[in-house]
Design a protein around this motif. Structure first.
Motif, short mmCIF file in Angstrom:
data_model
loop_
_atom_site.label_atom_id
_atom_site.label_comp_id
_atom_site.label_asym_id
_atom_site.label_seq_id
_atom_site.Cartn_x
_atom_site.Cartn_y
_atom_site.Cartn_z
N SER A 1 46.45 -48.64 28.96
CA SER A 1 47.78 -48.31 28.44
C SER A 1 48.64 -47.66 29.50
O SER A 1 48.15 -46.88 30.33
CB SER A 1 47.64 -47.35 27.25
N TRP A 2 49.94 -47.98 29.47
CA TRP A 2 50.93 -47.28 30.30
C TRP A 2 52.31 -47.48 29.69
O TRP A 2 52.48 -48.28 28.77
CB TRP A 2 50.88 -47.75 31.75
N LYS B 1 43.66 -55.61 29.96
CA LYS B 1 44.30 -55.91 28.68
C LYS B 1 45.40 -54.87 28.48
O LYS B 1 45.16 -53.77 28.00
CB LYS B 1 43.26 -55.87 27.56
N ARG B 2 46.58 -55.26 28.86
CA ARG B 2 47.73 -54.35 28.93
C ARG B 2 48.19 -53.92 27.55
O ARG B 2 48.40 -54.74 26.66
CB ARG B 2 48.84 -55.09 29.67
N GLY C 1 49.65 -42.61 23.73
CA GLY C 1 48.53 -43.16 24.48
C GLY C 1 47.35 -42.21 24.55
O GLY C 1 46.19 -42.64 24.45
N ILE C 2 47.63 -40.93 24.72
CA ILE C 2 46.56 -39.92 24.73
C ILE C 2 45.84 -39.90 23.38
O ILE C 2 44.60 -39.81 23.31
CB ILE C 2 47.13 -38.52 25.06
N ASP D 1 41.04 -47.94 26.25
CA ASP D 1 39.97 -47.50 27.16
C ASP D 1 40.46 -46.57 28.25
O ASP D 1 39.77 -45.62 28.63
CB ASP D 1 39.31 -48.73 27.80
N PHE D 2 41.66 -46.85 28.77
CA PHE D 2 42.22 -46.04 29.85
C PHE D 2 43.72 -45.89 29.66
O PHE D 2 44.36 -46.72 29.02
CB PHE D 2 41.96 -46.68 31.22
N LEU D 3 44.27 -44.85 30.25
CA LEU D 3 45.71 -44.63 30.26
C LEU D 3 46.12 -44.25 31.68
O LEU D 3 45.46 -43.43 32.32
CB LEU D 3 46.11 -43.54 29.28
#
Length: 244
Positions: free
Chosen positions: A130-131, A148-149, A158-159, A168-170
């Motif tokens: 995520s961004w 996977k955007r 996102g947090i 999975d990630f930010l």
């Protein structure tokens, strides 16, 4: 080879000088970024604009909007809604000045205990990442194209997605991530790899118009003067920003 009369060449340069002299305001489109472009007029970028543009007699007309909306408005030069996007990568159809305003040094947040250690960006391959909307980290080679955007309107959401296992990630900047983790009291659920992704320089991106060209020249001249005086480095150091 085609040659032009001297009178036409002189007229061309005189027109550029007139446009530059006639610049009375600058229409800036920017997201609200804490420590950089806060709505109360504080932040590093506000300070730079005052020193470079306002001190030259140019009025600052600042519109706060999401990043993607600003980028689209500056790229659509026919509308001339805005003269400049605060921070973007060099691209065709716009004017990129010589002096950058920042360098991407990004942190990666993740669900606590889901990852042992950071290796490199390959850790993100085929993962939900995520961004903020419009940043295009996958387009500019900062992350693998296989991610996977998942685009966000706010880092806070996102947090929360990380904490609940929905991503999975930010990716974002260290200060912003740490601040939200603290505010939301999610330190027991979310952890961070600080400053592990280095991206390209980013710039004030000016509209490809005569006014945009004049403003880009004023920006470069002002940044060069700040650099020579040592003030530029002092400002970035005070902001704990490694770009200069």
């Amino acid at each position: 080879m085609k040659f032009f009369p001297l009178s036409i060449i002189l007229l061309f340069f005189s027109c550029i000088q007139i446009v530059q002299a006639d610049v009375k305001n600058i229409k800036i489109c920017t997201p609200v970024w804490e420590y950089y472009t806060q709505k109360d007029g504080t932040g590093l970028y506000h300070d730079l604009w005052r020193l470079i543009f306002q001190s030259a007699g140019i009025t600052l007309d600042i519109k706060y909007a999401p990043f993607k909306r600003c980028a689209n408005a500056v790229n659509e030069k026919k509308s001339a809604d805005y003269d400049v996007l605060t921070a973007g990568y060099s691209s065709t159809g716009t004017i990129t000045p010589k002096w950058h305003i920042g360098v991407d040094l990004l942190s990666v947040a993740y669900t606590k205990n889901s990852v042992d250690k950071w290796t490199d960006s390959s850790l993100l391959e085929n993962k939900r990442v995520s961004w903020l909307r419009g940043y295009d980290f996958d387009t500019y080679g900062i992350v693998p194209k296989s991610v996977k955007r998942q685009e966000l309107n706010q880092i806070k959401s996102g947090i929360k997605k990380l904490a609940s296992g929905r991503t999975d990630f930010l990716i974002d900047y260290d200060k912003a991530i740490l601040k939200i983790i603290k505010e939301e009291e999610l330190g027991d659920k979310v952890d961070i790899f600080s400053n592990v992704l280095k991206g390209p320089k980013y710039y004030m991106i000016f509209a490809d118009t005569p006014k945009g060209k004049a403003l880009a020249k004023i920006w470069d001249d002002g940044m060069e003067q700040l650099n020579k005086s040592g003030k530029l480095q002092a400002m970035y150091k005070a902001a704990e920003d490694p770009a200069y």
